[in-house]
Design a protein around this motif. Structure first.
Motif, PDB file in Angstrom:
ATOM      1  N   GLY A 175       0.838  -1.209   0.000  1.00  0.00           N
ATOM      2  CA  GLY A 175       0.000   0.000   0.000  1.00  0.00           C
ATOM      3  C   GLY A 175       0.858   1.237   0.000  1.00  0.00           C
ATOM      4  O   GLY A 175       2.074   1.152  -0.189  1.00  0.00           O
ATOM      5  N   ASP A 176       0.221   2.382   0.213  1.00  0.00           N
ATOM      6  CA  ASP A 176       0.947   3.653   0.196  1.00  0.00           C
ATOM      7  C   ASP A 176       2.016   3.711   1.284  1.00  0.00           C
ATOM      8  O   ASP A 176       3.075   4.301   1.100  1.00  0.00           O
ATOM      9  CB  ASP A 176      -0.030   4.827   0.398  1.00  0.00           C
ATOM     10  CG  ASP A 176      -0.977   4.965  -0.786  1.00  0.00           C
ATOM     11  OD1 ASP A 176      -0.641   4.418  -1.864  1.00  0.00           O
ATOM     12  OD2 ASP A 176      -2.040   5.591  -0.619  1.00  0.00           O
ATOM     13  N   VAL A 177       1.722   3.100   2.431  1.00  0.00           N
ATOM     14  CA  VAL A 177       2.665   3.218   3.558  1.00  0.00           C
ATOM     15  C   VAL A 177       3.794   2.192   3.502  1.00  0.00           C
ATOM     16  O   VAL A 177       4.807   2.335   4.187  1.00  0.00           O
ATOM     17  CB  VAL A 177       1.944   3.098   4.925  1.00  0.00           C
ATOM     18  CG1 VAL A 177       0.960   4.226   5.120  1.00  0.00           C
ATOM     19  CG2 VAL A 177       1.258   1.745   5.067  1.00  0.00           C
ATOM     20  N   GLY A 178       3.639   1.161   2.695  1.00  0.00           N
ATOM     21  CA  GLY A 178       4.674   0.134   2.614  1.00  0.00           C
ATOM     22  C   GLY A 178       4.065  -1.207   2.256  1.00  0.00           C
ATOM     23  O   GLY A 178       3.014  -1.260   1.611  1.00  0.00           O
ATOM     24  N   SER A 179       4.716  -2.280   2.687  1.00  0.00           N
ATOM     25  CA  SER A 179       4.228  -3.605   2.317  1.00  0.00           C
ATOM     26  C   SER A 179       4.260  -4.532   3.530  1.00  0.00           C
ATOM     27  O   SER A 179       4.900  -4.232   4.542  1.00  0.00           O
ATOM     28  CB  SER A 179       5.074  -4.177   1.183  1.00  0.00           C
ATOM     29  OG  SER A 179       6.395  -4.370   1.624  1.00  0.00           O
ATOM     30  N   ALA A 180       3.566  -5.641   3.420  1.00  0.00           N
ATOM     31  CA  ALA A 180       3.535  -6.617   4.518  1.00  0.00           C
ATOM     32  C   ALA A 180       3.509  -8.017   3.937  1.00  0.00           C
ATOM     33  O   ALA A 180       2.904  -8.266   2.895  1.00  0.00           O
ATOM     34  CB  ALA A 180       2.296  -6.380   5.379  1.00  0.00           C
ATOM     35  N   ASN A 181       4.176  -8.906   4.639  1.00  0.00           N
ATOM     36  CA  ASN A 181       4.331 -10.278   4.181  1.00  0.00           C
ATOM     37  C   ASN A 181       4.171 -11.198   5.389  1.00  0.00           C
ATOM     38  O   ASN A 181       4.922 -11.083   6.346  1.00  0.00           O
ATOM     39  CB  ASN A 181       5.765 -10.396   3.617  1.00  0.00           C
ATOM     40  CG  ASN A 181       5.915 -11.575   2.713  1.00  0.00           C
ATOM     41  OD1 ASN A 181       4.966 -11.976   2.058  1.00  0.00           O
ATOM     42  ND2 ASN A 181       7.104 -12.139   2.686  1.00  0.00           N
ATOM     43  N   ILE A 182       3.184 -12.063   5.352  1.00  0.00           N
ATOM     44  CA  ILE A 182       2.975 -12.973   6.486  1.00  0.00           C
ATOM     45  C   ILE A 182       3.042 -14.404   5.951  1.00  0.00           C
ATOM     46  O   ILE A 182       2.330 -14.755   5.001  1.00  0.00           O
ATOM     47  CB  ILE A 182       1.599 -12.724   7.157  1.00  0.00           C
ATOM     48  CG1 ILE A 182       1.520 -11.285   7.678  1.00  0.00           C
ATOM     49  CG2 ILE A 182       1.354 -13.727   8.278  1.00  0.00           C
ATOM     50  CD1 ILE A 182       0.140 -10.880   8.186  1.00  0.00           C
ATOM     51  N   VAL A 183       3.902 -15.208   6.549  1.00  0.00           N
ATOM     52  CA  VAL A 183       4.032 -16.601   6.120  1.00  0.00           C
ATOM     53  C   VAL A 183       3.549 -17.504   7.245  1.00  0.00           C
ATOM     54  O   VAL A 183       3.965 -17.351   8.393  1.00  0.00           O
ATOM     55  CB  VAL A 183       5.499 -16.946   5.775  1.00  0.00           C
ATOM     56  CG1 VAL A 183       5.622 -18.421   5.384  1.00  0.00           C
ATOM     57  CG2 VAL A 183       6.019 -16.061   4.661  1.00  0.00           C
ATOM     58  N   CYS A 184       2.664 -18.427   6.924  1.00  0.00           N
ATOM     59  CA  CYS A 184       2.245 -19.434   7.899  1.00  0.00           C
ATOM     60  C   CYS A 184       2.763 -20.779   7.411  1.00  0.00           C
ATOM     61  O   CYS A 184       2.448 -21.199   6.289  1.00  0.00           O
ATOM     62  CB  CYS A 184       0.723 -19.484   8.021  1.00  0.00           C
ATOM     63  SG  CYS A 184       0.004 -17.969   8.650  1.00  0.00           S
ATOM     64  N   ARG A 185       3.538 -21.422   8.268  1.00  0.00           N
ATOM     65  CA  ARG A 185       4.071 -22.739   7.907  1.00  0.00           C
ATOM     66  C   ARG A 185       3.137 -23.822   8.382  1.00  0.00           C
ATOM     67  O   ARG A 185       2.382 -23.634   9.327  1.00  0.00           O
ATOM     68  CB  ARG A 185       5.434 -22.922   8.583  1.00  0.00           C
ATOM     69  CG  ARG A 185       6.479 -21.968   8.057  1.00  0.00           C
ATOM     70  CD  ARG A 185       7.847 -22.610   8.094  1.00  0.00           C
ATOM     71  NE  ARG A 185       8.785 -21.749   7.392  1.00  0.00           N
ATOM     72  CZ  ARG A 185       9.419 -20.747   7.973  1.00  0.00           C
ATOM     73  NH1 ARG A 185       9.203 -20.482   9.255  1.00  0.00           N
ATOM     74  NH2 ARG A 185      10.264 -19.997   7.288  1.00  0.00           N
ATOM     75  N   GLN A 186       3.255 -24.967   7.727  1.00  0.00           N
ATOM     76  CA  GLN A 186       2.484 -26.122   8.185  1.00  0.00           C
ATOM     77  C   GLN A 186       2.850 -26.404   9.639  1.00  0.00           C
ATOM     78  O   GLN A 186       4.011 -26.359  10.010  1.00  0.00           O
ATOM     79  CB  GLN A 186       2.811 -27.321   7.293  1.00  0.00           C
ATOM     80  CG  GLN A 186       2.177 -28.587   7.776  1.00  0.00           C
ATOM     81  CD  GLN A 186       1.613 -29.426   6.655  1.00  0.00           C
ATOM     82  OE1 GLN A 186       0.823 -28.973   5.838  1.00  0.00           O
ATOM     83  NE2 GLN A 186       2.027 -30.669   6.621  1.00  0.00           N
ATOM     84  N   ASN A 187       1.838 -26.678  10.441  1.00  0.00           N
ATOM     85  CA  ASN A 187       2.070 -26.862  11.868  1.00  0.00           C
ATOM     86  C   ASN A 187       1.035 -27.833  12.403  1.00  0.00           C
ATOM     87  O   ASN A 187      -0.099 -27.464  12.668  1.00  0.00           O
ATOM     88  CB  ASN A 187       1.962 -25.490  12.547  1.00  0.00           C
ATOM     89  CG  ASN A 187       1.850 -25.609  14.040  1.00  0.00           C
ATOM     90  OD1 ASN A 187       2.183 -26.642  14.617  1.00  0.00           O
ATOM     91  ND2 ASN A 187       1.373 -24.551  14.657  1.00  0.00           N
ATOM     92  N   THR A 188       1.441 -29.093  12.524  1.00  0.00           N
ATOM     93  CA  THR A 188       0.477 -30.102  12.982  1.00  0.00           C
ATOM     94  C   THR A 188       0.879 -30.665  14.343  1.00  0.00           C
ATOM     95  O   THR A 188       0.223 -31.529  14.866  1.00  0.00           O
ATOM     96  CB  THR A 188       0.376 -31.271  11.980  1.00  0.00           C
ATOM     97  OG1 THR A 188       1.702 -31.714  11.688  1.00  0.00           O
ATOM     98  CG2 THR A 188      -0.321 -30.853  10.722  1.00  0.00           C
ATOM     99  N   SER A 189       1.964 -30.147  14.886  1.00  0.00           N
ATOM    100  CA  SER A 189       2.478 -30.727  16.127  1.00  0.00           C
ATOM    101  C   SER A 189       1.839 -30.097  17.360  1.00  0.00           C
ATOM    102  O   SER A 189       2.504 -29.774  18.325  1.00  0.00           O
ATOM    103  CB  SER A 189       3.992 -30.551  16.185  1.00  0.00           C
ATOM    104  OG  SER A 189       4.278 -29.169  16.201  1.00  0.00           O
ATOM    105  N   VAL A 190       0.548 -29.911  17.286  1.00  0.00           N
ATOM    106  CA  VAL A 190      -0.139 -29.357  18.454  1.00  0.00           C
ATOM    107  C   VAL A 190      -1.218 -30.343  18.912  1.00  0.00           C
ATOM    108  O   VAL A 190      -1.690 -31.164  18.125  1.00  0.00           O
ATOM    109  CB  VAL A 190      -0.799 -27.989  18.129  1.00  0.00           C
ATOM    110  CG1 VAL A 190       0.223 -26.881  18.109  1.00  0.00           C
ATOM    111  CG2 VAL A 190      -1.558 -28.036  16.830  1.00  0.00           C
TER     112      VAL A 190
END
Lengths: 257, 14
Positions: A173-188
């Motif tokens: 966007g105008d203010v910048g950028s964002a990147n969110i990565v979610c990894r596979q997580n089954t160990s719960v």
């Protein structure tokens, strides 16, 4: 004659809250299979498909297929008058232009009838063929809602990419950028807290965040959301409704000009 | 620049 009794009336209240901002009017279809709805938003970018199966109701009587044109805002106003623990019964008759919502308190000491006017809605029913999706992501619905909200404060569109590494949500966007990565997580211990990625092929698609944020109003219906992606197809964002059915949101992608 | 596709471009009336 139509009579559908739902012990967990709060489910219907939540369903209405989840869709009323996306779709203003829609036909609810009642058949032996269940109570369903398919409707597009006014700009025909998103589509919602709801199914509440007949088996999920405490009592389900539908003598013949019936379609009821409803203003969802008005229905929501009426359902908000039901208590959170109330049992809700939907009653209708062939040839009448009203539907009645009956609310019963758990102790049966208060019974309310709300009669609502129906309307004629000329809606287009779309055939959605079964598709093999390139990637299917299952993740906590609250986490997905948080991501959409956070990215919505930065940009207007989200790029969702699935690779072996995980699922990536990106915006700019105008203010910048964002990147969110979610990894596979089954160990719960709690499976509803897992993020599970089934990937046949890497896929990357761009969507309007405004719609994604609207879909997340269904978060209260399910702890898990399923996001199905294929290039050249709308994304499917699905919230299962315990024991009863689902709400599926379809959103057409934004493509390179 | 990206253009917003419409749902009806993917799914046909049934």
């Amino acid at each position: 004659m139509l009579e559908l009794r739902l012990i967990q009336g709060s489910l219907l209240k939540k369903v209405l809250e989840a869709i009323k901002d996306l779709v203003t009017e829609a036909n609810f279809d009642c058949s032996a299979t269940g109570f369903s709805l398919q409707a597009m938003d006014s700009s025909h970018v998103a589509l919602v498909a709801l199914l509440l199966r007949s088996e999920g109701f405490d009592h389900y009587r539908c003598d013949r297929n019936l379609s009821m044109g409803i203003n969802l805002n008005n229905m929501s106003k009426m359902l908000r008058c039901a208590g959170p623990e109330d049992i809700i019964t939907i009653k209708g008759d062939d040839g009448t232009d009203t539907v009645t919502f009956m609310f019963e308190s758990q102790k049966q000491d208060k019974i309310s009838d709300f009669e609502m006017k129906l309307m004629d809605i000329d809606s287009e029913h779309l055939g959605i063929p079964d598709a093999e999706y390139q990637a299917i992501v299952r993740m906590p619905s609250a986490e997905f809602a948080r991501i959409c909200k956070d990215l919505g404060s930065i940009g207007d569109t989200v790029v969702i990419s699935v690779t072996k590494e995980g699922v990536k949500f990106f915006t700019r966007g105008d203010v910048g950028s964002a990147n969110i990565v979610c990894r596979q997580n089954t160990s719960v211990d709690k499976p509803e807290d897992s993020t599970v990625i089934e990937m046949n092929e890497p896929v990357s698609l761009t969507f309007a965040l405004r719609y994604m944020n609207s879909f997340t109003k269904a978060t209260t219906l399910s702890e898990v959301v399923t996001i199905s992606l294929s290039s050249e197809l709308p994304v499917v964002v699905e919230y299962k409704i315990a024991e009863m059915g689902y709400i599926r949101f379809y959103l057409a992608p934004k493509i390179e000009d | 620049n990206r253009i917003q596709m419409s749902i009806t471009q993917f799914y046909r009336s049934s």
